[in-house]
Enzyme design. Structure first.
Site, mmCIF file in Angstrom:
data_model
loop_
_atom_site.group_PDB
_atom_site.id
_atom_site.type_symbol
_atom_site.label_atom_id
_atom_site.label_comp_id
_atom_site.label_asym_id
_atom_site.label_seq_id
_atom_site.Cartn_x
_atom_site.Cartn_y
_atom_site.Cartn_z
ATOM 1 N N HIS A 1 0.505 14.521 -4.362
ATOM 2 C CA HIS A 1 0.158 13.591 -3.288
ATOM 3 C C HIS A 1 1.057 12.340 -3.341
ATOM 4 C CE1 HIS A 1 -3.357 13.867 -0.413
ATOM 5 N NE2 HIS A 1 -2.847 12.707 -0.032
ATOM 6 N N TYR B 1 0.847 -1.202 0.000
ATOM 7 C CA TYR B 1 0.000 0.000 0.000
ATOM 8 C C TYR B 1 0.883 1.253 0.000
ATOM 9 C CZ TYR B 1 -3.084 3.663 1.596
ATOM 10 O OH TYR B 1 -3.750 4.859 1.693
ATOM 11 N N GLY C 1 7.595 12.714 2.251
ATOM 12 C CA GLY C 1 6.521 11.828 2.694
ATOM 13 C C GLY C 1 7.114 10.463 3.003
ATOM 14 N N GLY D 1 8.852 12.607 -4.346
ATOM 15 C CA GLY D 1 9.996 11.886 -4.899
ATOM 16 C C GLY D 1 11.342 12.192 -4.251
ATOM 17 N N GLN E 1 -2.470 19.794 8.934
ATOM 18 C CA GLN E 1 -3.030 19.615 7.585
ATOM 19 C C GLN E 1 -4.522 19.314 7.676
ATOM 20 O OE1 GLN E 1 -3.446 15.981 5.968
ATOM 21 N NE2 GLN E 1 -4.862 17.131 4.693
ATOM 22 N N ASP F 1 6.738 18.942 -2.773
ATOM 23 C CA ASP F 1 7.040 17.571 -2.344
ATOM 24 C C ASP F 1 6.776 16.596 -3.483
ATOM 25 O OD1 ASP F 1 4.359 16.440 -2.309
ATOM 26 O OD2 ASP F 1 4.025 17.297 -0.338
ATOM 27 N N ARG G 1 14.361 11.710 -2.168
ATOM 28 C CA ARG G 1 14.995 10.579 -1.497
ATOM 29 C C ARG G 1 16.446 10.867 -1.131
ATOM 30 N NH1 ARG G 1 10.307 9.859 -2.022
ATOM 31 N NH2 ARG G 1 9.221 8.058 -2.926
ATOM 32 N N GLY H 1 -1.189 10.270 6.280
ATOM 33 C CA GLY H 1 -2.328 9.782 7.051
ATOM 34 C C GLY H 1 -2.141 8.337 7.493
HETATM 35 C C1 LIG Z 1 0.845 6.668 2.630
HETATM 36 C C2 LIG Z 1 0.666 8.123 2.355
HETATM 37 C C3 LIG Z 1 -0.328 8.833 3.015
HETATM 38 C C4 LIG Z 1 -0.492 10.202 2.769
HETATM 39 N N1 LIG Z 1 -1.419 10.898 3.478
HETATM 40 C C5 LIG Z 1 -1.565 12.222 3.273
HETATM 41 C C6 LIG Z 1 -2.471 12.987 4.061
HETATM 42 O O1 LIG Z 1 -3.125 12.482 4.968
HETATM 43 N N2 LIG Z 1 -2.590 14.303 3.778
HETATM 44 C C7 LIG Z 1 -1.867 14.920 2.788
HETATM 45 O O2 LIG Z 1 -2.024 16.117 2.565
HETATM 46 N N3 LIG Z 1 -0.984 14.221 2.059
HETATM 47 C C8 LIG Z 1 -0.811 12.913 2.298
HETATM 48 N N4 LIG Z 1 0.135 12.217 1.576
HETATM 49 C C9 LIG Z 1 0.973 12.920 0.606
HETATM 50 C C10 LIG Z 1 2.234 13.460 1.279
HETATM 51 O O3 LIG Z 1 1.935 14.515 2.158
HETATM 52 C C11 LIG Z 1 3.236 13.982 0.251
HETATM 53 O O4 LIG Z 1 2.570 14.868 -0.604
HETATM 54 C C12 LIG Z 1 3.884 12.850 -0.568
HETATM 55 O O5 LIG Z 1 4.094 11.722 0.223
HETATM 56 C C13 LIG Z 1 5.216 13.318 -1.150
HETATM 57 O O6 LIG Z 1 5.782 12.331 -1.962
HETATM 58 P P1 LIG Z 1 6.927 11.310 -1.458
HETATM 59 O O7 LIG Z 1 6.223 10.261 -0.652
HETATM 60 O O8 LIG Z 1 7.525 10.813 -2.694
HETATM 61 O O9 LIG Z 1 7.876 12.125 -0.610
HETATM 62 C C14 LIG Z 1 0.330 10.859 1.823
HETATM 63 C C15 LIG Z 1 1.336 10.130 1.185
HETATM 64 C C16 LIG Z 1 1.520 8.796 1.452
HETATM 65 C C17 LIG Z 1 2.635 8.058 0.760
#
Ligand SMILES: Cc1cc2nc3c(=O)[nH]c(=O)nc-3n(C[C@H](O)[C@H](O)[C@H](O)COP(=O)(O)O)c2cc1C
Length: 388
Positions: free
Chosen positions: A284, A28, A338, A317, A131, A315, A319, A83
């Site tokens: 996201h 997931y 994230g 990608g 958020q 945000d 790493r 989340g």
């Molecule tokens: C498992 C997961 C849950 C996420 N939940 C939220 C959330 O609750 N609210 C939100 O604004 N973004 C959420 N995001 C998006 C992150 O805030 C962020 O935009 C994203 O992870 C950035 O990409 P990266 O994972 O490649 O760093 C979520 C991302 C992931 C991977």
């Protein structure tokens, strides 16, 4: 020294995290929307650029700090909202908040968190941003904002990129919603997976099974258990938002407000005209659609279309420390992670969260010095070239 301490990169933490998580949880996290193409494109977008160092500059002591909304943070990045993070490691929200506080970087608490806003604001009073997802009931949205304000949160991040609940092919395949957990039908299939990942399973069971969505417990019917609160959340969390909602949220929140989840220059300009203090270019993390451009490409377009006068965060990608530098050079004033920090906390709790931050931070300061930048302000578009 643990395996987490020995991890030399975010990729190392990722491997440790995925080894610990059952497949239905790890898949997931890694799955994103559709066929997962969005996540890959976000990461690969950085490979289109290479760094172009300049020599003989004064580079020590390297200063990675950035000032935002009246506060000086230690680095060019903070931790973004994720989340239901307690599914990867119980108390993940608390660990990430503590690690962010100790590293002096911002931590965005998800509107779908397991920890309550009050708990997190107590742990990291000067580093917690909140958020918001617009709930179906305006009264719930208003109450969430009031609670964040009363808890002392200064910065609101309003996420606007999910007009409908996300579709995950992983969830369709496994039948397990991360919010509501397994049910009687799916449980038997997961037992072997869980048994093969005993550390995660022991943590999950010791903590009492499905973690409670603390952020939503106050709104679900009184006496609801974790599953019932999650069911309430799934039904009520994401009312499709419009520009009218942005106006309303802006009038309710008096402090700095960031609008997160924009990829179009016109939207960025309009959000700022509507009173946003900054926008976050984000898809996201590839969870929204599998057929969008990489987030870094969106950043370049938003900067080209909206100009240099608006505050743009980013945000998607990230790493490596060099990814932070590339994002800054392309036009991000500040970045968020994230998955990188989730890998850390999933792999090693508080220690892992701190390790993820350390890896990115030391990589950032080393790379800044190597390209001739002493401060974050020294990083410009001249420090990147298109990959050959
Ligand atoms: C498992 C997961 C849950 C996420 N939940 C939220 C959330 O609750 N609210 C939100 O604004 N973004 C959420 N995001 C998006 C992150 O805030 C962020 O935009 C994203 O992870 C950035 O990409 P990266 O994972 O490649 O760093 C979520 C991302 C992931 C991977």
């Amino acid at each position: 020294m643990t395996a987490v301490d020995r991890a030399a990169s975010i990729e190392g933490l990722r491997r440790l995290a995925l080894r610990r998580l059952p497949h239905f949880v790890g898949d997931y996290l890694e799955g994103g929307a559709g066929d997962g193409g969005g996540i890959r494109r976000n990461v690969d977008a950085f490979r289109k650029y290479q760094l172009l160092p300049q020599a003989l500059a004064e580079v020590t002591p390297v200063d990675t700090s950035v000032g935002l909304f009246g506060k000086r943070y230690a680095s060019l990045f903070g931790i973004s909202a994720v989340g239901i993070a307690g599914i990867y490691r119980r108390h993940a929200d608390e660990y990430l908040a503590e690690a962010a506080r100790d590293a002096n970087i911002p931590f965005i608490l998800s509107g779908a968190s397991h920890a309550t806003i009050e708990t997190i604001a107590r742990i990291a009073p000067d580093h917690t941003w909140y958020q918001l997802y617009g709930a179906h009931s305006p009264a719930v949205t208003e109450n969430m904002l009031a609670r964040a304000r009363d808890a002392g949160v200064k910065v609101l991040v309003y996420t606007v990129d999910y007009p409908l609940a996300p579709r995950s092919e992983v969830v369709s395949r496994t039948g397990v919603s991360m919010a509501t957990g397994p049910n009687l039908r799916t449980l038997p299939r997961l037992v072997l997976d869980a048994l093969c990942h005993p550390f995660w399973t022991a943590d999950y069971l010791r903590g009492g099974g499905l973690p409670k969505l603390g952020s939503w417990a106050a709104y679900a019917p009184p006496g609801s258990n974790a599953k019932q609160i999650a069911a309430y959340y799934v039904k009520n969390w994401n009312n499709p938002q419009t520009w009218r909602d942005l106006d309303r949220i802006r009038s309710l929140w008096k402090g700095p407000m960031v609008v997160k989840g924009l990829v179009h220059a016109d939207d960025a300009l309009r959000a700022v005209q509507a009173g946003a203090d900054a926008v976050t270019v984000s898809n996201h993390g590839g969870n929204k659609l599998d057929c969008m451009q990489g987030a870094l490409d969106s950043l370049a377009q938003v900067r080209a279309g909206a100009g240099r006068d608006i505050r743009v965060f980013f945000d998607g990608g990230i790493r490596r420390g060099s990814d932070l530098i590339i994002a800054k050079a392309i036009g991000a004033e500040f970045c968020f992670t994230g998955r990188a920090t989730i890998y850390g906390v999933a792999a090693g709790g508080l220690r892992g969260a701190k390790r993820a931050i350390d890896i990115l931070q030391s990589d950032l300061s080393y790379t800044m010095a190597m390209i001739g930048c002493r401060t974050v302000g020294d990083i410009t578009h001249d420090h990147v070239v298109a990959a050959s």
